[in-house]
Motif scaffolding. Sequence first.
Motif, PDB file in Angstrom:
ATOM      1  N   PHE A   1       0.634  -1.158  -0.018  1.00 20.71           N
ATOM      2  CA  PHE A   1       0.438   0.064  -0.063  1.00 20.71           C
ATOM      3  C   PHE A   1       0.991   1.183  -0.174  1.00 20.71           C
ATOM      4  CE2 PHE A   1      -2.533   3.071   2.274  1.00 20.71           C
ATOM      5  CZ  PHE A   1      -3.254   3.556   1.437  1.00 20.71           C
ATOM      6  N   ASN A   2       2.257   1.186   0.497  1.00 20.18           N
ATOM      7  CA  ASN A   2       2.659   2.264   1.132  1.00 20.18           C
ATOM      8  C   ASN A   2       3.774   2.876  -0.619  1.00 20.18           C
ATOM      9  OD1 ASN A   2       4.146   4.451   2.478  1.00 20.18           O
ATOM     10  ND2 ASN A   2       5.705   3.579   0.966  1.00 20.18           N
ATOM     11  N   ARG A   3       3.608   1.998  -0.961  1.00 19.01           N
ATOM     12  CA  ARG A   3       4.088   1.974  -2.929  1.00 19.01           C
ATOM     13  C   ARG A   3       3.181   2.424  -3.616  1.00 19.01           C
ATOM     14  NH1 ARG A   3       6.696  -2.922  -2.475  1.00 19.01           N
ATOM     15  NH2 ARG A   3       4.435  -3.715  -3.349  1.00 19.01           N
ATOM     16  N   HIS A   4       2.130   1.762  -3.308  1.00 13.27           N
ATOM     17  CA  HIS A   4       0.967   2.568  -3.910  1.00 13.27           C
ATOM     18  C   HIS A   4       0.662   3.864  -4.508  1.00 13.27           C
ATOM     19  CE1 HIS A   4      -2.998   2.580  -6.330  1.00 13.27           C
ATOM     20  NE2 HIS A   4      -3.218   3.233  -5.077  1.00 13.27           N
ATOM     21  N   MET A   5       0.807   4.310  -2.678  1.00 13.38           N
ATOM     22  CA  MET A   5       0.801   5.796  -2.586  1.00 13.38           C
ATOM     23  C   MET A   5       2.046   6.275  -3.165  1.00 13.38           C
ATOM     24  SD  MET A   5      -0.811   5.894   1.651  1.00 13.38           S
ATOM     25  CE  MET A   5       0.648   5.412   1.905  1.00 13.38           C
ATOM     26  N   ILE A   6       2.947   5.002  -3.844  1.00  9.06           N
ATOM     27  CA  ILE A   6       3.791   6.388  -4.581  1.00  9.06           C
ATOM     28  C   ILE A   6       4.465   6.750  -5.489  1.00  9.06           C
ATOM     29  CG2 ILE A   6       6.107   6.278  -4.461  1.00  9.06           C
ATOM     30  CD1 ILE A   6       7.039   4.816  -1.520  1.00  9.06           C
ATOM     31  N   GLU A   7       3.115   5.364  -6.016  1.00 11.54           N
ATOM     32  CA  GLU A   7       2.986   4.992  -7.901  1.00 11.54           C
ATOM     33  C   GLU A   7       2.375   5.949  -7.948  1.00 11.54           C
ATOM     34  OE1 GLU A   7       2.536   1.199  -8.085  1.00 11.54           O
ATOM     35  OE2 GLU A   7       4.676   0.582  -7.369  1.00 11.54           O
ATOM     36  N   VAL A   8       0.913   6.708  -7.342  1.00 10.54           N
ATOM     37  CA  VAL A   8       0.596   7.400  -7.179  1.00 10.54           C
ATOM     38  C   VAL A   8       0.207   8.931  -7.341  1.00 10.54           C
ATOM     39  CG1 VAL A   8      -2.491   7.915  -6.959  1.00 10.54           C
ATOM     40  CG2 VAL A   8      -1.766   5.410  -7.422  1.00 10.54           C
ATOM     41  N   GLY A   9       0.868   8.773  -6.534  1.00  9.75           N
ATOM     42  CA  GLY A   9       1.676  10.008  -6.033  1.00  9.75           C
ATOM     43  C   GLY A   9       1.341  11.335  -5.239  1.00  9.75           C
ATOM     44  N   PHE A  10       0.997  10.121  -4.489  1.00 10.61           N
ATOM     45  CA  PHE A  10       0.117  11.147  -2.893  1.00 10.61           C
ATOM     46  C   PHE A  10       1.547  10.512  -2.073  1.00 10.61           C
ATOM     47  CE2 PHE A  10      -3.995   9.936  -4.215  1.00 10.61           C
ATOM     48  CZ  PHE A  10      -5.159  10.838  -3.954  1.00 10.61           C
ATOM     49  N   ILE A  11       2.680  10.336  -2.274  1.00 13.42           N
ATOM     50  CA  ILE A  11       3.785  10.182  -1.431  1.00 13.42           C
ATOM     51  C   ILE A  11       4.958  11.106  -2.130  1.00 13.42           C
ATOM     52  CG2 ILE A  11       5.842   9.006   0.111  1.00 13.42           C
ATOM     53  CD1 ILE A  11       3.623   7.094   0.960  1.00 13.42           C
ATOM     54  N   ARG A  12       5.404  11.757  -2.608  1.00 13.42           N
ATOM     55  CA  ARG A  12       6.730  12.648  -2.934  1.00 13.42           C
ATOM     56  C   ARG A  12       7.742  11.940  -3.244  1.00 13.42           C
ATOM     57  NH1 ARG A  12       4.441  16.224   0.390  1.00 13.42           N
ATOM     58  NH2 ARG A  12       3.310  17.728  -0.937  1.00 13.42           N
ATOM     59  N   PRO A  13       8.815  11.440  -4.084  1.00  9.80           N
ATOM     60  CA  PRO A  13       9.578  10.655  -4.644  1.00  9.80           C
ATOM     61  C   PRO A  13      10.674  10.795  -3.897  1.00  9.80           C
ATOM     62  CG  PRO A  13       9.169  11.847  -7.140  1.00  9.80           C
ATOM     63  CD  PRO A  13       7.954  12.885  -5.714  1.00  9.80           C
ATOM     64  N   ALA A  14      10.467  12.373  -3.362  1.00 11.17           N
ATOM     65  CA  ALA A  14      11.249  12.939  -2.009  1.00 11.17           C
ATOM     66  C   ALA A  14      11.387  12.323  -0.781  1.00 11.17           C
ATOM     67  CB  ALA A  14      12.042  13.924  -1.887  1.00 11.17           C
ATOM     68  N   HIS A  15       9.892  11.315  -0.880  1.00 17.92           N
ATOM     69  CA  HIS A  15      10.461  10.762   0.908  1.00 17.92           C
ATOM     70  C   HIS A  15       9.904   9.643   0.781  1.00 17.92           C
ATOM     71  CE1 HIS A  15       8.394  14.852   1.453  1.00 17.92           C
ATOM     72  NE2 HIS A  15       9.559  14.890   1.515  1.00 17.92           N
ATOM     73  N   ALA A  16       9.547   8.384  -0.957  1.00 17.74           N
ATOM     74  CA  ALA A  16       9.840   7.236  -1.067  1.00 17.74           C
ATOM     75  C   ALA A  16      10.487   6.452   0.001  1.00 17.74           C
ATOM     76  CB  ALA A  16       9.748   6.932  -2.687  1.00 17.74           C
ATOM     77  N   GLY A  17      11.386   6.744   0.126  1.00 15.31           N
ATOM     78  CA  GLY A  17      12.900   6.098   1.647  1.00 15.31           C
ATOM     79  C   GLY A  17      11.911   6.358   2.838  1.00 15.31           C
ATOM     80  N   ILE A  18      11.090   7.179   3.436  1.00 18.80           N
ATOM     81  CA  ILE A  18      11.734   7.440   4.668  1.00 18.80           C
ATOM     82  C   ILE A  18      10.731   5.713   5.478  1.00 18.80           C
ATOM     83  CG2 ILE A  18       9.944   8.285   6.547  1.00 18.80           C
ATOM     84  CD1 ILE A  18       9.818  10.897   4.641  1.00 18.80           C
ATOM     85  N   ILE A  19      10.671   5.214   5.021  1.00 17.16           N
ATOM     86  CA  ILE A  19       9.871   3.902   5.397  1.00 17.16           C
ATOM     87  C   ILE A  19      11.066   2.857   5.025  1.00 17.16           C
ATOM     88  CG2 ILE A  19       8.872   1.649   5.648  1.00 17.16           C
ATOM     89  CD1 ILE A  19       6.201   3.372   5.239  1.00 17.16           C
ATOM     90  N   VAL A  20      12.331   2.072   6.014  1.00 19.39           N
ATOM     91  CA  VAL A  20      13.084   0.939   6.116  1.00 19.39           C
ATOM     92  C   VAL A  20      12.582   0.040   6.259  1.00 19.39           C
ATOM     93  CG1 VAL A  20      15.748   0.094   6.368  1.00 19.39           C
ATOM     94  CG2 VAL A  20      14.579   2.844   6.122  1.00 19.39           C
TER      95      VAL A  20
END
Length: 193
Positions: free
Chosen positions: A145-164
Amino acid sequence: MKRLAVYCGSATPADPVYIETAREVGRTLAARGIGVVYGGGRLGLMGAVADAALEAGGEVIGVIPEALVGAEVAHRGCTELRVVANMHERKALFTQLSDGFVTIPGGVGTMDELWEAVSWAQLGYHEKPVGLLNAAGFYDHLIAFNRHMIEVGFIRPAHAGIIVHGDTIEGLLDAMAAYQPHETIFRMKAKDL
């Protein structure tokens, strides 16, 4: 990392993998000389993390709201037990006392703590690693789901790696130690948002 906040459930699921995961987290943190900051409870995964860390000679700081102390769920054997007025103070103290966050399996309260740590990192209230231990595939759907939020654009590329995230506590801790802070929203320009 001198101390990590550990977010997890106060329940004890029927499958023993979850309690054993909590014990392994407590033992591993103690073995690495990393103190535990957690919710201060003696029940469920919370109690298992604390007991295992204490048995291994580790530091354990519990942070618990007054209302839960009165319900007799406080772990009185912690290295230090801090009693706070409410959940807001509890989470602020988690952030103040720790050098990062590890989320292991849990329920609604655990999710609240995880997403607040992620949100605060995204904004820039802290630049600490936010780890997610995917024990027994528990967080497979959350990671997707987190990956889906990234792909859709609700999480900015700069913040895609916050969750390790990682499947073992050893691997997760190594990844968290290598974490490089991202550009926070507070530092971004309007055109980047």
